[in-house]
Structures are given as structure tokens and as C-alpha cells.
Design a protein around this motif. Structure first.
Motif, PDB file in Angstrom:
ATOM      1  N   HIS A  98       0.835  -1.205   0.000  1.00 36.32           N
ATOM      2  CA  HIS A  98       0.000   0.000   0.000  1.00 36.32           C
ATOM      3  C   HIS A  98       0.866   1.249   0.000  1.00 36.32           C
ATOM      4  O   HIS A  98       1.896   1.305   0.668  1.00 36.32           O
ATOM      5  CB  HIS A  98      -1.023   0.005   1.131  1.00 36.32           C
ATOM      6  N   ASP A 139       6.054   1.647   6.715  1.00 34.62           N
ATOM      7  CA  ASP A 139       4.650   1.230   6.519  1.00 34.62           C
ATOM      8  C   ASP A 139       3.974   2.143   5.511  1.00 34.62           C
ATOM      9  O   ASP A 139       3.431   3.174   5.870  1.00 34.62           O
ATOM     10  CB  ASP A 139       3.944   1.260   7.883  1.00 34.62           C
ATOM     11  N   ASP A 140       3.895   1.800   4.228  1.00 31.55           N
ATOM     12  CA  ASP A 140       4.442   0.580   3.674  1.00 31.55           C
ATOM     13  C   ASP A 140       5.313   0.939   2.471  1.00 31.55           C
ATOM     14  O   ASP A 140       5.791   0.068   1.766  1.00 31.55           O
ATOM     15  CB  ASP A 140       3.276  -0.345   3.276  1.00 31.55           C
ATOM     16  N   GLU A 175      -5.311   1.201   2.483  1.00 33.51           N
ATOM     17  CA  GLU A 175      -5.108   0.204   3.535  1.00 33.51           C
ATOM     18  C   GLU A 175      -5.236   0.833   4.910  1.00 33.51           C
ATOM     19  O   GLU A 175      -5.869   0.275   5.815  1.00 33.51           O
ATOM     20  CB  GLU A 175      -3.726  -0.452   3.374  1.00 33.51           C
ATOM     21  N   GLU A 176      -4.655   2.013   5.072  1.00 30.46           N
ATOM     22  CA  GLU A 176      -4.649   2.644   6.395  1.00 30.46           C
ATOM     23  C   GLU A 176      -6.014   3.210   6.778  1.00 30.46           C
ATOM     24  O   GLU A 176      -6.205   3.676   7.893  1.00 30.46           O
ATOM     25  CB  GLU A 176      -3.582   3.748   6.462  1.00 30.46           C
ATOM     26  N   ASP A 203       4.719  -6.133   4.526  1.00 27.35           N
ATOM     27  CA  ASP A 203       4.074  -5.077   5.319  1.00 27.35           C
ATOM     28  C   ASP A 203       4.004  -5.485   6.788  1.00 27.35           C
ATOM     29  O   ASP A 203       3.135  -5.036   7.521  1.00 27.35           O
ATOM     30  CB  ASP A 203       2.658  -4.827   4.751  1.00 27.35           C
TER      31      ASP A 203
HETATM   32 MN    MN Z   1       0.990  -1.445   6.364  1.00 25.67          MN
END
Ligand code: MN
Ligand code: BES
Ligand code: MN
Length: 480
Positions: A98, A139-140, A175-176, A203
């Protein structure tokens, strides 16, 4: 032979690899904040262009509802494919990552601005080595970069970015913020994604510094927000205190009932579907010799703080048991000085980490029913389901898992530990559910990388190991 040439290329060209990584980190791709919508697209486009440079066919795929101009309501997914070498016999790997990052707050705790990456040595007492400090360092974006740089090494040394292996790349941008648009995306792209044999994600983290690991499972997540409403207005606490419900007090009373004296979750049916830890797994984890006290010390806590569900070690509680957490709680007056008030409402963010087959939707339903059952007299709930995802456990004896293990060994000289993680990566559950795909998590983070916190970092040694491991994995795939 080709792997070692690629590894040599990585060593010789490390400064340029770090420069490219830093370049990407400068784009503030905070997916949850609408103010950064265009920046997210910029970060996606940056990644797409790099994949194209490397010889992939790469494009941005829209997510959510697409408007007349062809823009999706969600952040785009970077997709890429590459023709394998004609002789390639190995699996078709889906690489997922991501490009979005977490918000930066609290901003005053950053020692350097979050989107002005700094490459520096460890300060005295900090531990570890040279690192890049920035939001997204590990991340990431940093971990996706390890894959891209491995591709670069193979491309430069052999002409093919994955050493001939068949890959599909999917780098998402939500994703977050819960991968909200991804279930539909995966279903819509089911036909092409179904050609993949296994998913690979960088990740996650390692067992420790110089302790490479493969993660064979992550937990699921159910995320909610609850508001307790009382009076239809804020009240003078002298006139009304003691005469009617204070929603903050009442909310705190309800939430305090979430755990019993053994710190087990009290919601009826919550543990249904939770597979007990096997003797074998508990024995395997014990052998990893995780030092719970040392880990607590790093975050400023004494040994006595090793608390959680009774009857389980810290590692078992993180990797193999579900939990309930209050992630935020607010209401009433929080400004400077004093104000005597009973507010009209109080709220909390409550999330659950899930294991095995626990269904996030069912858990959220059970929690909401439990809230309603405990409604304080005269009060009313407003209950919001934010997002969720299933946890996954990956079989540890598959050929792809063995190839990843061999790759890590040739990259680091050490046999990787088999670990799980308490974190969540929603895509893994979707891929298993929709496509039956298993995911291998080959991650290079450390537990003191400050993911999601101020001064996030990724150490250059970890970054290097990631590049080397992906490069060696291409070699393993070509040989399979
Ligand atoms: Mn991540
Ligand atoms: N990369 C993390 C998850 C992670 C971190 C797994 C470290 C293992 C080790 C991921 O970006 C993340 O933060 N996931 C969120 C879930 C999401 C739905 C907001 C999480 O775990 O809280
Ligand atoms: Mn994250």
C-alpha cells in the motif's frame, strides 16, 4: 548465478536505491484525510511510473464509484503485470502493498517534518543503525520499495525485472483507512486475479534485529464508534449533576464491563469460532524465546505491566487471541481551565482484533447488541460500524513458503523464524475469501519502528535485507 549478480548490484547501488525511496516518501499520501486526495493519486502515479520504467505494463485502476470524468470516489490501485520468461514454470505471484500512510498527528512530536525524509545514524541510546525517518518509511512505502529495488537489480543485470518470474502487482491506497473499496475491487478483478497462485506481502515485521522472519498469520479487525446520548443539551453540573445521567460517566461504566477480572471479553458469543491454540503452536512459539519484559522496557513499562487475558503469554495474546481495545474516548469540556458541565453526549472508538474464523460483521453485531443491553437508564446509543476484515493463517509447508524461506536464508545467512503478527492487513482475508489465495507475509520492520507514530523509521539494514530477500525470491521462483 543471476541471484548473486542481482545481490551485488544492490550492494553497489544502495545510495541510489535510498534516494528513490526518499523521493516517494516526500509525497504525503494520507488516505483517510480528504485534503490529501490529490497527493494520494500523486503517490500512486509515482509508483506506476517506476513500475513502467522497470518494464512492467502498469496502470492506475479506479476504485469506488467512477464519475463522468473517469475518476473513482476511492483512491486508485496501482496495477502492473509482466510477461514471464517463456521457460518459466513457477507460481504466479501477486505482490500486494500500500502506498497510503497514516496521519501524522501529533505533529509537534516529530523531530523532523514527516514528509521531509531524513537519512541519519542512530542517536546515542536509540539502538539500531542508520535509518530513514519519515511517515511511511516502513509502513508501507519503504517495504514496497524493497520489492521495486529488487526488480531494478534484476532488470539491470538480466533485462527482466523479476528474473523471468510471473508477477501481478497490486499497490492500493486505502489500507490505512480500512481498504473500504477493496472488496468490490477484488470481486470486479476476480477473473484476472484468480490466475495468481499465491500472494506475497511485505508489510509486517521481523522477530528482531538480524532475526529475519516469515509471518504466517495476521489478526482480523472489527472497528466501531459508539456515542451515548443523554440530555438534549449541555447542562450546568451543579444544578443537574446527581439528578440525571452524565453520558461520560455512564459510557465509562459500560465500557469498563467489556473485560472481566481475568481480562476476558464479556460479550456473549464473542469467543465462538475462536480456535484454541494447539499444544504444538504454543511449543513452537515458546522456542522463539521472546522476551516480554525487554519489549515492555523499550516502551517505558516495567515487567509488572505484562497484563492481558489470563493464562496466556504476551506472544500468545498478540498472535493467537482476540482482544477488545478502546482507541479513543471523548466528550464534555477538554479545553484549558475548568468548565462545570454535563455534556449531552460522549463517544468512544472501540475495536476488536480477531483470530481464526471470527467474522468481523458478526462481532460488531454482537457488540452492538451488548451495548443496547447495557443502555444506561434514559440514554440512547448511536452505533457506527467503521470497517473490518478477517484474519488469516497461512499453511507453513507450501512450496511458495519454502521458497520464501530459502530466499530469506540466502539473503541474510540465517534461517527465518516462523511468526505471526497481531496487526491486520484486510486484503489477505479478502483474497482468501474471494479467490482462495493464501498470503505469505515477508516483512522487514522492527517493533521499535514507530509505525503510525511520530518519527516513524526504517533502518537501512532492514531495507537492504528486504531488497536482497525479494531478489533472492525471484531466483528461487525461476528455479522452481
Ligand atoms: Mn501497512
Ligand atoms: N502494516 C500494518 C499492519 C502490521 C504492522 C502488521 C506490523 C504486522 C506488523 C498495516 O498497515 C496496518 O496498520 N493495519 C491496520 C489495519 C487497518 C484496517 C487500519 C492495523 O493493523 O491496525
Ligand atoms: Mn499501517
Amino acid at each position: 548465478m543471476s541471484t548473486s549478480t542481482a545481490l551485488d548490484w544492490l550492494t553497489a547501488n544502495q545510495p541510489a536505491s535510498i534516494d528513490r525511496w526518499i523521493d516517494w516518501l516526500k509525497i504525503p499520501s494520507i488516505s483517510t484525510d480528504p485534503a490529501y486526495r490529490d497527493k494520494c493519486r500523486d503517490a500512486a502515479e509515482w509508483c506506476r511510473a517506476r513500475l513502467e520504467d522497470l518494464g512492467f505494463k502498469a496502470w492506475l485502476a479506479e476504485t469506488g464509484d467512477v464519475d463522468a470524468a473517469g475518476r473513482g470516489s476511492g483512491h486508485p490501485v496501482v496495477m502492473a503485470t509482466i510477461d514471464p520468461a517463456p521457460s518459466y514454470q513457477g507460481p504466479h505471484v501477486l505482490f500486494y502493498g500500500h502506498y497510503d500512510v497514516q496521519p501524522v498527528d501529533p505533529i509537534d512530536l516529530w523531530e523532523s517534518p514527516p514528509f521531509e525524509p531524513v537519512l541519519r545514524d542512530a542517536k546515542p541510546g536509540e539502538g539500531g543503525g542508520r535509518r530513514v525517518v519519515a511517515r511511511g518509511a516502513v509502513d508501507d512505502k519503504g517495504q514496497v520499495m524493497t520489492f521495486l529495488e529488487a526488480c531494478r537489480a534484476w532488470k539491470e543485470t538480466t533485462g527482466h525485472p523479476t528474473g523471468g518470474a510471473r508477477y501481478t502487482i497490486m499497490i492500493e491506497g486505502e489500507e490505512e483507512s480500512g481498504s473500504m473499496n477493496l472488496p468490490r475491487f477484488v470481486k470486479d478483478h476476480k477473473k484476472s486475479l484468480a490466475n495468481c497462485d499465491v500472494c506475497l506481502i511485505s508489510d509486517t515485521g521481523m522477530l528482531g534485529r538480524n532475526q529475519p522472519a516469515i509471518t504466517y498469520g495476521v489478526r482480523g479487525l472489527a472497528y466501531t464508534q459508539v456515542t451515548l446520548h443523554a440530555a438534549n443539551q449541555d447542562l450546568h453540573s451543579g444544578l443537574w449533576g446527581g439528578r440525571c445521567p452524565n453520558p461520560i460517566t455512564e459510557l465509562a461504566r459500560v465500557l469498563a464491563k467489556l473485560h472481566d477480572d481475568k481480562r476476558r471479553i464479556t460479550i456473549p458469543g464473542f469467543y465462538k469460532g475462536v480456535v484454541p491454540l494447539s499444544k504444538q503452536e504454543r511449543a513452537n512459539w515458546k522456542k522463539l524465546k521472546f522476551n516480554a519484559a525487554a519489549a515492555l522496557k523499550k516502551i517505558g513499562l516495567p515487567k509488572a505491566a505484562d497484563i492481558g487475558e489470563a493464562g496466556y503469554t504476551a506472544m500468545e495474546r498478540e498472535w493467537g487471541r482476540p482482544t477488545a481495545e478502546i482507541n479513543g474516548i471523548w466528550g464534555g469540556y477538554t479545553g484549558p481551565g475548568a468548565k462545570t458541565v454535563i455534556p449531552a453526549h460522549a463517544s468512544a472508538k472501540v475495536s476488536f482484533r480477531l483470530v481464526a474464523n471470527q467474522d468481523p460483521r458478526k462481532v460488531t453485531k454482537l457488540f452492538f447488541a451488548w451495548c443496547r443491553k447495557h443502555t444506561p437508564p434514559g440514554c440512547r446509543w448511536e452505533l457506527v460500524d467503521h470497517h473490518g476484515g478477517f484474519g488469516v493463517t497461512t499453511p507453513i509447508d507450501s512450496p511458495a513458503m519454502q521458497a520464501a524461506s530459502r530466499a530469506l536464508r540466502s539473503a541474510s545467512g540465517k534461517s527465518p523464524a516462523l511468526i505471526k503478527s497481531g496487526g491486520s492487513i484486510p486484503v489477505a482475508g479478502m483474497l482468501k475469501d474471494v479467490l482462495g489465495l493464501d498470503t505469505i507475509f515477508m516483512g522487514f520492520g522492527l517493533d521499535d519502528d514507530r509505525v503510525h507514530s511520530p518519527n516513524e523509521k526504517f533502518e537501512v539494514d532492514c531495507f537492504t535485507l528486504g531488497c536482497r530477500a525479494h531478489a533472492a525470491f525471484f531466483g528461487e521462483l525461476a528455479a522452481s
